[in-house]
Write a protein that holds these residues in place. Structure first.
Motif, PDB file in Angstrom:
ATOM      1  N   GLU A 122       0.886  -1.106   0.183  1.00 56.37           N
ATOM      2  CA  GLU A 122      -0.041   0.118  -0.011  1.00 56.37           C
ATOM      3  C   GLU A 122       0.797   1.895   0.316  1.00 56.37           C
ATOM      4  N   GLN A 123       2.180   0.535   0.492  1.00 55.90           N
ATOM      5  CA  GLN A 123       3.117   2.454   0.172  1.00 55.90           C
ATOM      6  C   GLN A 123       3.225   2.490  -1.293  1.00 55.90           C
ATOM      7  N   ALA A 124       3.308   1.593  -2.269  1.00 58.31           N
ATOM      8  CA  ALA A 124       3.862   1.522  -3.398  1.00 58.31           C
ATOM      9  C   ALA A 124       3.069   2.607  -4.371  1.00 58.31           C
ATOM     10  N   VAL A 125       3.938   3.806  -4.907  1.00 55.55           N
ATOM     11  CA  VAL A 125       3.241   4.454  -5.494  1.00 55.55           C
ATOM     12  C   VAL A 125       4.395   5.218  -6.622  1.00 55.55           C
ATOM     13  N   PRO A 126       3.398   4.609  -7.578  1.00 58.01           N
ATOM     14  CA  PRO A 126       3.950   4.924  -9.564  1.00 58.01           C
ATOM     15  C   PRO A 126       4.267   5.940 -10.131  1.00 58.01           C
ATOM     16  N   HIS A 127       5.491   6.605 -10.679  1.00 54.88           N
ATOM     17  CA  HIS A 127       5.733   7.602 -11.353  1.00 54.88           C
ATOM     18  C   HIS A 127       5.181   7.539 -12.898  1.00 54.88           C
ATOM     19  N   TYR A 128       4.461   8.506 -12.824  1.00 54.70           N
ATOM     20  CA  TYR A 128       3.827   8.667 -14.493  1.00 54.70           C
ATOM     21  C   TYR A 128       4.611   9.523 -14.523  1.00 54.70           C
ATOM     22  N   VAL A 129       5.911   9.512 -15.427  1.00 57.51           N
ATOM     23  CA  VAL A 129       6.962  11.132 -16.403  1.00 57.51           C
ATOM     24  C   VAL A 129       6.187  11.489 -17.187  1.00 57.51           C
ATOM     25  N   ARG A 130       5.290  10.229 -17.697  1.00 59.75           N
ATOM     26  CA  ARG A 130       5.178  11.210 -19.190  1.00 59.75           C
ATOM     27  C   ARG A 130       3.074  12.293 -18.987  1.00 59.75           C
ATOM     28  N   ASN A 131       2.745  11.849 -17.937  1.00 56.12           N
ATOM     29  CA  ASN A 131       1.314  12.750 -17.693  1.00 56.12           C
ATOM     30  C   ASN A 131       1.910  13.700 -18.327  1.00 56.12           C
ATOM     31  N   LYS A 132       2.666  14.989 -18.189  1.00 56.95           N
ATOM     32  CA  LYS A 132       2.957  15.983 -18.691  1.00 56.95           C
ATOM     33  C   LYS A 132       2.995  16.081 -20.326  1.00 56.95           C
ATOM     34  N   VAL A 133       3.303  14.964 -20.666  1.00 51.81           N
ATOM     35  CA  VAL A 133       3.386  15.351 -22.182  1.00 51.81           C
ATOM     36  C   VAL A 133       1.813  14.706 -23.036  1.00 51.81           C
ATOM     37  N   THR A 134       1.240  13.951 -21.788  1.00 52.19           N
ATOM     38  CA  THR A 134       0.010  14.372 -22.136  1.00 52.19           C
ATOM     39  C   THR A 134      -1.716  14.822 -21.952  1.00 52.19           C
ATOM     40  N   GLN A 135      -0.465  15.819 -20.879  1.00 46.18           N
ATOM     41  CA  GLN A 135      -1.811  17.423 -20.014  1.00 46.18           C
ATOM     42  C   GLN A 135      -1.578  18.040 -21.352  1.00 46.18           C
TER      43      GLN A 135
END
Length: 90
Positions: A77-90
């Protein structure tokens, strides 16, 4: 064991500066596409490019085994994904 050398970031290929004190292996679509730019902007670094290759789940599992052996664990429950490309698609 692999360790992060910087914060996660999204950069233009010519802005990527590679730490010179390590051995580098580069693979994946970004490395295939921007190899020439990465080589020019990091001309003093030895980088081994493996064209047409991609990381696999087995590679991640091997890193996980090293982390577990060295005590670097956390609860699921402490694991958090890192979405690096979010800035590209927004």
């Amino acid at each position: 064991m692999m360790e992060p050398l910087s914060e996660i970031a999204l950069s233009a290929p010519e802005e990527v500066k590679i730490e010179p004190h390590y051995t580098w292996i580069a693979l994946g679509t970004g490395c295939d596409r921007y190899r020439d730019i990465l080589e020019v902007s990091n001309s003093d670094i030895c980088i081994r490019f493996i064209a047409g290759s991609f990381p696999h789940a087995l590679d991640v599992a091997r890193m996980a085994v090293e982390g577990i052996r060295s005590g670097k664990t956390l609860l699921a429950e402490q694991a958090v994904p890192h979405y690096v490309r979010n800035k590209v698609t927004q």
